[in-house]
Design a protein around this motif. Structure first.
Motif, PDB file in Angstrom:
ATOM      1  N   MET A 122       0.852  -1.191   0.000  1.00 59.22           N
ATOM      2  CA  MET A 122       0.000   0.000   0.000  1.00 59.22           C
ATOM      3  C   MET A 122       0.886   1.238   0.000  1.00 59.22           C
ATOM      4  O   MET A 122       1.880   1.278   0.738  1.00 59.22           O
ATOM      5  CB  MET A 122      -0.894   0.050   1.244  1.00 59.22           C
ATOM      6  CG  MET A 122      -2.154  -0.762   1.188  1.00 59.22           C
ATOM      7  SD  MET A 122      -3.180  -0.412   2.652  1.00 59.22           S
ATOM      8  CE  MET A 122      -4.432  -1.682   2.448  1.00 59.22           C
ATOM      9  N   ILE A 123       0.524   2.232  -0.815  1.00 55.73           N
ATOM     10  CA  ILE A 123       1.274   3.483  -0.881  1.00 55.73           C
ATOM     11  C   ILE A 123       0.314   4.638  -0.601  1.00 55.73           C
ATOM     12  O   ILE A 123      -0.715   4.772  -1.271  1.00 55.73           O
ATOM     13  CB  ILE A 123       1.920   3.674  -2.267  1.00 55.73           C
ATOM     14  CG1 ILE A 123       2.888   2.528  -2.570  1.00 55.73           C
ATOM     15  CG2 ILE A 123       2.632   5.024  -2.351  1.00 55.73           C
ATOM     16  CD1 ILE A 123       3.426   2.534  -3.997  1.00 55.73           C
ATOM     17  N   PHE A 124       0.656   5.471   0.375  1.00 56.64           N
ATOM     18  CA  PHE A 124      -0.173   6.624   0.724  1.00 56.64           C
ATOM     19  C   PHE A 124       0.544   7.933   0.385  1.00 56.64           C
ATOM     20  O   PHE A 124       1.738   8.084   0.644  1.00 56.64           O
ATOM     21  CB  PHE A 124      -0.484   6.639   2.229  1.00 56.64           C
ATOM     22  CG  PHE A 124      -1.491   5.622   2.678  1.00 56.64           C
ATOM     23  CD1 PHE A 124      -2.828   5.967   2.834  1.00 56.64           C
ATOM     24  CD2 PHE A 124      -1.108   4.328   2.964  1.00 56.64           C
ATOM     25  CE1 PHE A 124      -3.758   5.039   3.265  1.00 56.64           C
ATOM     26  CE2 PHE A 124      -2.024   3.386   3.391  1.00 56.64           C
ATOM     27  CZ  PHE A 124      -3.358   3.747   3.543  1.00 56.64           C
ATOM     28  N   PRO A 144       0.636  -2.223  -6.637  1.00 58.29           N
ATOM     29  CA  PRO A 144       0.260  -1.758  -5.298  1.00 58.29           C
ATOM     30  C   PRO A 144      -1.148  -1.154  -5.240  1.00 58.29           C
ATOM     31  O   PRO A 144      -1.705  -0.729  -6.260  1.00 58.29           O
ATOM     32  CB  PRO A 144       1.305  -0.670  -5.022  1.00 58.29           C
ATOM     33  CG  PRO A 144       1.627  -0.124  -6.385  1.00 58.29           C
ATOM     34  CD  PRO A 144       1.590  -1.320  -7.297  1.00 58.29           C
ATOM     35  N   LEU A 145      -1.685  -1.113  -4.034  1.00 58.04           N
ATOM     36  CA  LEU A 145      -2.864  -0.303  -3.735  1.00 58.04           C
ATOM     37  C   LEU A 145      -2.332   1.082  -3.402  1.00 58.04           C
ATOM     38  O   LEU A 145      -1.449   1.222  -2.543  1.00 58.04           O
ATOM     39  CB  LEU A 145      -3.620  -0.901  -2.551  1.00 58.04           C
ATOM     40  CG  LEU A 145      -5.083  -0.510  -2.367  1.00 58.04           C
ATOM     41  CD1 LEU A 145      -5.920  -0.954  -3.555  1.00 58.04           C
ATOM     42  CD2 LEU A 145      -5.642  -1.136  -1.080  1.00 58.04           C
ATOM     43  N   TRP A 146      -2.824   2.095  -4.088  1.00 59.60           N
ATOM     44  CA  TRP A 146      -2.236   3.448  -4.053  1.00 59.60           C
ATOM     45  C   TRP A 146      -3.332   4.414  -3.625  1.00 59.60           C
ATOM     46  O   TRP A 146      -4.370   4.501  -4.286  1.00 59.60           O
ATOM     47  CB  TRP A 146      -1.703   3.748  -5.453  1.00 59.60           C
ATOM     48  CG  TRP A 146      -0.939   5.003  -5.683  1.00 59.60           C
ATOM     49  CD1 TRP A 146       0.409   5.166  -5.697  1.00 59.60           C
ATOM     50  CD2 TRP A 146      -1.496   6.298  -6.010  1.00 59.60           C
ATOM     51  NE1 TRP A 146       0.738   6.470  -6.011  1.00 59.60           N
ATOM     52  CE2 TRP A 146      -0.420   7.180  -6.209  1.00 59.60           C
ATOM     53  CE3 TRP A 146      -2.792   6.785  -6.152  1.00 59.60           C
ATOM     54  CZ2 TRP A 146      -0.596   8.518  -6.533  1.00 59.60           C
ATOM     55  CZ3 TRP A 146      -2.984   8.123  -6.472  1.00 59.60           C
ATOM     56  CH2 TRP A 146      -1.887   8.974  -6.656  1.00 59.60           C
ATOM     57  N   LYS A 153       4.030   8.658   2.581  1.00 59.20           N
ATOM     58  CA  LYS A 153       4.655   9.995   2.542  1.00 59.20           C
ATOM     59  C   LYS A 153       3.893  10.865   3.542  1.00 59.20           C
ATOM     60  O   LYS A 153       2.667  10.930   3.507  1.00 59.20           O
ATOM     61  CB  LYS A 153       4.555  10.607   1.140  1.00 59.20           C
ATOM     62  CG  LYS A 153       5.470  10.016   0.099  1.00 59.20           C
ATOM     63  CD  LYS A 153       6.947  10.411   0.304  1.00 59.20           C
ATOM     64  CE  LYS A 153       7.233  11.896   0.109  1.00 59.20           C
ATOM     65  NZ  LYS A 153       7.058  12.385  -1.263  1.00 59.20           N
ATOM     66  N   ILE A 154       4.614  11.514   4.442  1.00 63.83           N
ATOM     67  CA  ILE A 154       3.951  12.325   5.464  1.00 63.83           C
ATOM     68  C   ILE A 154       3.244  13.505   4.790  1.00 63.83           C
ATOM     69  O   ILE A 154       3.881  14.316   4.112  1.00 63.83           O
ATOM     70  CB  ILE A 154       4.973  12.845   6.498  1.00 63.83           C
ATOM     71  CG1 ILE A 154       5.647  11.669   7.200  1.00 63.83           C
ATOM     72  CG2 ILE A 154       4.280  13.751   7.521  1.00 63.83           C
ATOM     73  CD1 ILE A 154       4.721  10.737   7.932  1.00 63.83           C
TER      74      ILE A 154
END
Length: 395
Positions: free
Chosen positions: A52-54, A70-72, A125-126
């Motif tokens: 997962m990528i946020f 990925p789940l993005w 990523k913050i």
């Protein structure tokens, strides 16, 4: 020439910040936090990882890890469009879902979509808004396991005690790496069981008094600007708005939609299109119309867009009579005026002849000069020590 060539660890991509024709030559679509994440995760990520990528600002991480499918997740329509453009530009041809978002090789979700997969690795990523990070950690609690690895990154100045405290509060023990190129990693291990917390504090709510005297309850999802109270610029605009029943209004950069709510209160037969690049903003605006003006929902639209691009692509686009706008002056963590400038350009193209763009802004931003140059004239509708309301008519 724009800085679009990204090279790292023997791999290269051409990456743009969408839209490419508005990208300033000094800005790029990746940063040192992206590179830190890539260097770390490339060493630890298995080929069969459920990733997962946020908050991938412009799709650099999505392109880098496209082979992992990925789940993005991003709240930004501009980030979604950047991901699509960058995948296609680098030979990673993507499929698009019925919602207009990438579905393959990256499965792109918005911040208001449910997470249904248990990831083995989560990359974050913050974000600029800590409340958004908090809501995302709350969402992650529902799907992670004790074996899930969480790795986050941001510029050193973004890795504050408050950020680390959120990871500890919602997920578990948290450590950081040494700084490199002014960026730092965060490592978080899920506790078993997860820490006990109360329900999500979002959406937050407060009451606003509209120009008609009507009070409305305003719900604000985590990533909405001025989430905790009515911002001063919007309050000033509410006092000086003029809307007729025959108006076709756009609340541009709508946030929680309070300007559109005011329009519906002043002119019950008007039509309002709420436009924002944040999916949480649009969800807030939709909820606020549904709760305060349920009989007006059919007169409203809620459109994710980069400025007014989505509406400009429609055949009958130049039929709007008023655009109400409280422009942002930042994109992610970059202070910039190019978004406001594009908003003004798009509004001029979208309006009917004789239609008006109404802007509320800090006086020091000097939008008066920009609007005069673009529209040929501008009027000051109201001013105070900090804010000014400007009106520009399409001739």
């Amino acid at each position: 020439m724009n800085n679009t060539h990204f090279s790292h660890a023997g791999r290269s991509f051409n990456l743009i910040r969408y839209p490419a024709n508005h990208q300033h030559k000094s800005l790029q679509a990746w940063d040192s936090a992206d590179e830190l994440l890539m260097s770390h995760c490339d060493d630890t990520l298995q080929d069969d990882a459920r990733l997962m990528i946020f908050n991938d600002d412009f799709g650099a991480l999505g392109c880098w890890y496209a082979h992992n499918q990925p789940l993005w997740i991003s709240d930004s329509w501009i980030a979604h469009r950047s991901l699509q453009e960058n995948l296609n530009a680098n030979g990673l041809t993507c499929d698009i879902s019925d919602t207009g978002r990438v579905s393959s090789p990256v499965n792109a979700l918005t911040s208001v979509d449910a997470l249904s997969v248990t990831p083995t690795t989560v990359i974050i990523k913050i974000p600029r808004t800590l409340a958004l990070l908090e809501q995302q950690l709350i969402d992650l609690r529902r799907c992670i396991s004790a074996d899930t690895q969480l790795v986050a990154a941001g510029k050193v100045k973004a890795i504050t005690r408050s950020v680390l405290a959120l990871f500890e509060k919602y997920i578990g023990p948290t450590t950081t790496s040494l700084a490199k190129k002014k960026a730092r990693l965060i490592f978080c291990t899920p506790s078993e069981p997860l820490p006990t917390v109360k329900s999500s504090p979002f959406p937050t709510r407060w009451t606003a008094r509209l120009a008609t005297g009507q009070s409305v309850s305003v719900a604000n999802h985590a990533n909405v600007f001025s989430r905790q109270s009515l911002d001063i610029g919007a309050r000033f605009m509410l006092e000086h708005m003029r809307v007729e029943n025959t108006d076709k209004v756009i609340d541009l950069g709508c946030g929680n939609g309070v300007l559109g709510l005011n329009a519906l209160s002043m002119a019950p037969q008007c039509h309002v299109t709420f436009v924002d690049e944040s999916f949480m903003a649009l969800a807030s605006a939709h909820q606020n119309v549904a709760e305060n003006f349920p009989d007006k929902l059919e007169q409203c639209r809620f459109e994710p867009s980069n400025c007014l691009e989505t509406l400009l692509n429609e055949p009958d686009h130049n039929s709007y009579t008023k655009v109400l706008c409280n422009p942002p002056f930042h994109q992610q963590n970059t202070i910039t005026d190019h978004i406001a400038w594009q908003m003004f350009h798009d509004s001029r193209e979208l309006l009917v002849k004789g239609g008006h763009l109404i802007v509320v802004a800090n006086r020091h931003l000097d939008y008066h000069v920009k609007l005069k140059r673009l529209f040929g004239g501008v009027k000051v509708l109201a001013s105070q020590q900090k804010f000014v309301i400007l009106s520009a008519a399409k001739r």
